[in-house]
Design a protein around this motif. Structure first.
Motif, PDB file in Angstrom:
ATOM      1  N   MET A  54       0.834  -1.205   0.000  1.00 40.62           N
ATOM      2  CA  MET A  54       0.000   0.000   0.000  1.00 40.62           C
ATOM      3  C   MET A  54       0.865   1.250   0.000  1.00 40.62           C
ATOM      4  SD  MET A  54      -2.955  -1.449   0.068  1.00 40.62           S
ATOM      5  CE  MET A  54      -3.867   0.070   0.041  1.00 40.62           C
ATOM      6  N   ILE A  55       0.291   2.360  -0.442  1.00 36.76           N
ATOM      7  CA  ILE A  55       0.922   3.676  -0.346  1.00 36.76           C
ATOM      8  C   ILE A  55       0.414   4.338   0.926  1.00 36.76           C
ATOM      9  CG2 ILE A  55       1.057   5.990  -1.355  1.00 36.76           C
ATOM     10  CD1 ILE A  55       0.808   4.704  -4.115  1.00 36.76           C
ATOM     11  N   LEU A  56       1.326   4.998   1.642  1.00 33.80           N
ATOM     12  CA  LEU A  56       0.940   5.837   2.771  1.00 33.80           C
ATOM     13  C   LEU A  56       1.151   7.286   2.382  1.00 33.80           C
ATOM     14  CD1 LEU A  56       2.497   4.052   5.880  1.00 33.80           C
ATOM     15  CD2 LEU A  56       0.264   3.701   4.809  1.00 33.80           C
ATOM     16  N   VAL A  57       0.217   8.124   2.793  1.00 33.66           N
ATOM     17  CA  VAL A  57       0.311   9.557   2.540  1.00 33.66           C
ATOM     18  C   VAL A  57       0.349  10.257   3.890  1.00 33.66           C
ATOM     19  CG1 VAL A  57      -2.190   9.922   2.336  1.00 33.66           C
ATOM     20  CG2 VAL A  57      -0.632  11.437   1.146  1.00 33.66           C
ATOM     21  N   ALA A  58       1.124  11.341   3.967  1.00 31.49           N
ATOM     22  CA  ALA A  58       1.300  12.061   5.231  1.00 31.49           C
ATOM     23  C   ALA A  58       1.288  13.567   4.992  1.00 31.49           C
ATOM     24  CB  ALA A  58       2.620  11.636   5.885  1.00 31.49           C
ATOM     25  N   ALA A  59       1.121  14.301   6.093  1.00 27.61           N
ATOM     26  CA  ALA A  59       1.142  15.766   6.028  1.00 27.61           C
ATOM     27  C   ALA A  59       2.559  16.315   6.120  1.00 27.61           C
ATOM     28  CB  ALA A  59       0.282  16.359   7.143  1.00 27.61           C
ATOM     29  N   ASP A  60       3.447  15.575   6.775  1.00 25.93           N
ATOM     30  CA  ASP A  60       4.841  15.982   6.898  1.00 25.93           C
ATOM     31  C   ASP A  60       5.698  14.743   7.143  1.00 25.93           C
ATOM     32  OD1 ASP A  60       5.319  15.604   9.875  1.00 25.93           O
ATOM     33  OD2 ASP A  60       3.680  17.051   9.931  1.00 25.93           O
ATOM     34  N   PRO A  61       7.007  14.824   6.891  1.00 29.05           N
ATOM     35  CA  PRO A  61       7.871  13.646   7.048  1.00 29.05           C
ATOM     36  C   PRO A  61       7.852  13.055   8.461  1.00 29.05           C
ATOM     37  CG  PRO A  61       9.015  15.318   5.771  1.00 29.05           C
ATOM     38  CD  PRO A  61       7.750  15.955   6.303  1.00 29.05           C
ATOM     39  N   ALA A  62       7.656  13.865   9.475  1.00 27.81           N
ATOM     40  CA  ALA A  62       7.647  13.363  10.851  1.00 27.81           C
ATOM     41  C   ALA A  62       6.543  12.331  11.068  1.00 27.81           C
ATOM     42  CB  ALA A  62       7.499  14.525  11.843  1.00 27.81           C
ATOM     43  N   PRO A 130       0.018   9.161   9.188  1.00 31.65           N
ATOM     44  CA  PRO A 130      -0.203   8.800   7.792  1.00 31.65           C
ATOM     45  C   PRO A 130      -1.474   7.980   7.622  1.00 31.65           C
ATOM     46  CG  PRO A 130       1.424   7.336   8.742  1.00 31.65           C
ATOM     47  CD  PRO A 130       1.091   8.361   9.799  1.00 31.65           C
ATOM     48  N   LEU A 131      -1.972   7.983   6.411  1.00 30.49           N
ATOM     49  CA  LEU A 131      -3.134   7.175   6.030  1.00 30.49           C
ATOM     50  C   LEU A 131      -2.795   6.360   4.797  1.00 30.49           C
ATOM     51  CD1 LEU A 131      -5.915   9.878   6.396  1.00 30.49           C
ATOM     52  CD2 LEU A 131      -5.698   7.798   7.776  1.00 30.49           C
ATOM     53  N   VAL A 132      -3.476   5.239   4.648  1.00 28.41           N
ATOM     54  CA  VAL A 132      -3.395   4.493   3.392  1.00 28.41           C
ATOM     55  C   VAL A 132      -3.982   5.385   2.305  1.00 28.41           C
ATOM     56  CG1 VAL A 132      -4.389   2.542   2.135  1.00 28.41           C
ATOM     57  CG2 VAL A 132      -3.504   2.206   4.455  1.00 28.41           C
ATOM     58  N   SER A 133      -3.368   5.352   1.139  1.00 30.08           N
ATOM     59  CA  SER A 133      -3.868   6.117   0.001  1.00 30.08           C
ATOM     60  C   SER A 133      -3.701   5.288  -1.258  1.00 30.08           C
ATOM     61  CB  SER A 133      -3.105   7.434  -0.139  1.00 30.08           C
ATOM     62  OG  SER A 133      -3.636   8.220  -1.179  1.00 30.08           O
ATOM     63  N   THR A 134      -4.823   4.831  -1.785  1.00 32.58           N
ATOM     64  CA  THR A 134      -4.821   4.072  -3.040  1.00 32.58           C
ATOM     65  C   THR A 134      -5.991   4.571  -3.874  1.00 32.58           C
ATOM     66  OG1 THR A 134      -4.804   1.852  -4.020  1.00 32.58           O
ATOM     67  CG2 THR A 134      -6.203   2.160  -2.078  1.00 32.58           C
ATOM     68  N   SER A 135      -5.898   4.464  -5.163  1.00 32.80           N
ATOM     69  CA  SER A 135      -6.949   5.005  -6.024  1.00 32.80           C
ATOM     70  C   SER A 135      -8.299   4.352  -5.733  1.00 32.80           C
ATOM     71  CB  SER A 135      -6.577   4.842  -7.496  1.00 32.80           C
ATOM     72  OG  SER A 135      -6.339   3.490  -7.805  1.00 32.80           O
ATOM     73  N   ALA A 136      -9.344   5.161  -5.832  1.00 32.99           N
ATOM     74  CA  ALA A 136     -10.716   4.715  -5.523  1.00 32.99           C
ATOM     75  C   ALA A 136     -11.338   4.075  -6.754  1.00 32.99           C
ATOM     76  CB  ALA A 136     -11.560   5.888  -5.025  1.00 32.99           C
ATOM     77  N   ASN A 137     -10.915   2.844  -7.019  1.00 34.64           N
ATOM     78  CA  ASN A 137     -11.440   2.077  -8.139  1.00 34.64           C
ATOM     79  C   ASN A 137     -11.156   0.611  -7.872  1.00 34.64           C
ATOM     80  OD1 ASN A 137      -8.600   3.091  -8.723  1.00 34.64           O
ATOM     81  ND2 ASN A 137      -8.767   1.461 -10.229  1.00 34.64           N
ATOM     82  N   LEU A 138     -11.871  -0.241  -8.569  1.00 30.98           N
ATOM     83  CA  LEU A 138     -11.560  -1.660  -8.504  1.00 30.98           C
ATOM     84  C   LEU A 138     -10.244  -1.885  -9.235  1.00 30.98           C
ATOM     85  CD1 LEU A 138     -15.059  -3.202  -9.289  1.00 30.98           C
ATOM     86  CD2 LEU A 138     -14.019  -2.773  -7.057  1.00 30.98           C
ATOM     87  N   ALA A 139      -9.456  -2.859  -8.787  1.00 28.55           N
ATOM     88  CA  ALA A 139      -8.177  -3.166  -9.421  1.00 28.55           C
ATOM     89  C   ALA A 139      -8.388  -3.378 -10.918  1.00 28.55           C
ATOM     90  CB  ALA A 139      -7.567  -4.407  -8.785  1.00 28.55           C
ATOM     91  N   GLY A 140      -7.562  -2.705 -11.705  1.00 20.88           N
ATOM     92  CA  GLY A 140      -7.644  -2.851 -13.156  1.00 20.88           C
ATOM     93  C   GLY A 140      -8.576  -1.880 -13.839  1.00 20.88           C
ATOM     94  N   GLU A 141      -9.431  -1.214 -13.084  1.00 15.61           N
ATOM     95  CA  GLU A 141     -10.370  -0.232 -13.658  1.00 15.61           C
ATOM     96  C   GLU A 141      -9.723   1.154 -13.627  1.00 15.61           C
ATOM     97  OE1 GLU A 141     -13.406  -0.838 -15.035  1.00 15.61           O
ATOM     98  OE2 GLU A 141     -12.883  -2.950 -14.779  1.00 15.61           O
TER      99      GLU A 141
END
Length: 186
Positions: A54-62, A130-141
């Motif tokens: 998964m990708i994690l997204v954050a507001a700052d490196p800390a 941080p939060l998980v961040s993945t595109s809002a679609n079914l895999a492959g769509e």
């Protein structure tokens, strides 16, 4: 669909909820990366295998402390990563001790980004990490570039929607290997 704001999104995430929100280029799905049930629910909804990571997204490196090991990178590579943030730059960084297998998948690193998107920054700040961040679609769509493009079949299983505009990028963020600078996704 429950409409969320920065005040009521945190309890939804704390309860293991999966939400959708706009990111730099597309709408994303997010949840608490430390909650196995939440991440596995997100993966099931997206029909994505856990092995992919998964990708994690954050507001700052800390906020990434413990999730990744920035010190495992050579000084110049670490500086290149830090100089690219905040911004639409996702890097694969060696995983830290807080990183469970449901986040790393079959990998030894984690894809992480410190976003410059104001709503993503505010969301991660409100959440406190941080939060998980993945595109809002079914895999492959194809990913949803607007709220109107969100798949109704996916929306009915989510715990909420944080409305806003994407950052207007034409493509999802580039993914590079922090140790080398090699591009994995352009």
């Amino acid at each position: 669909m429950i409409e969320l704001d920065l005040h009521n999104v945190v309890p939804v995430l704390q309860a293991g909820g999966v939400i959708t929100y706009p990111t730099e280029a597309v709408w994303g799905l997010g949840c608490d990366p430390g909650n196995a049930q939440a991440v596995l629910k997100l993966l099931s909804l997206k029909q994505r295998p856990v092995e992919k990571g998964m990708i994690l997204v954050a507001a700052d490196p800390a906020q990434l402390e413990g999730w990744v090991q920035m010190d495992a990178l050579a000084a110049e590579r670490r500086q290149a990563v830090l100089d690219s943030w905040p911004g639409a730059n996702t890097w694969i960084v060696p995983a830290g001790p807080r990183a469970p297998r449901w986040i790393t998948g079959a990998h030894t690193g984690i894809a992480v980004r410190v976003s410059a998107h104001p709503l993503v920054q505010a969301l991660c700040t409100a959440w406190g990490g941080p939060l998980v961040s993945t595109s809002a679609n079914l895999a492959g769509e194809p990913p949803a570039r607007s709220r109107e493009q969100l798949d109704p079949a996916l929306l009915q299983h989510l715990d909420g929607l944080l409305d806003g505009a994407t950052g207007g990028l034409a493509q999802p963020t580039r993914i590079r290997v922090a140790a080398t600078g090699d591009v994995l996704r352009d």
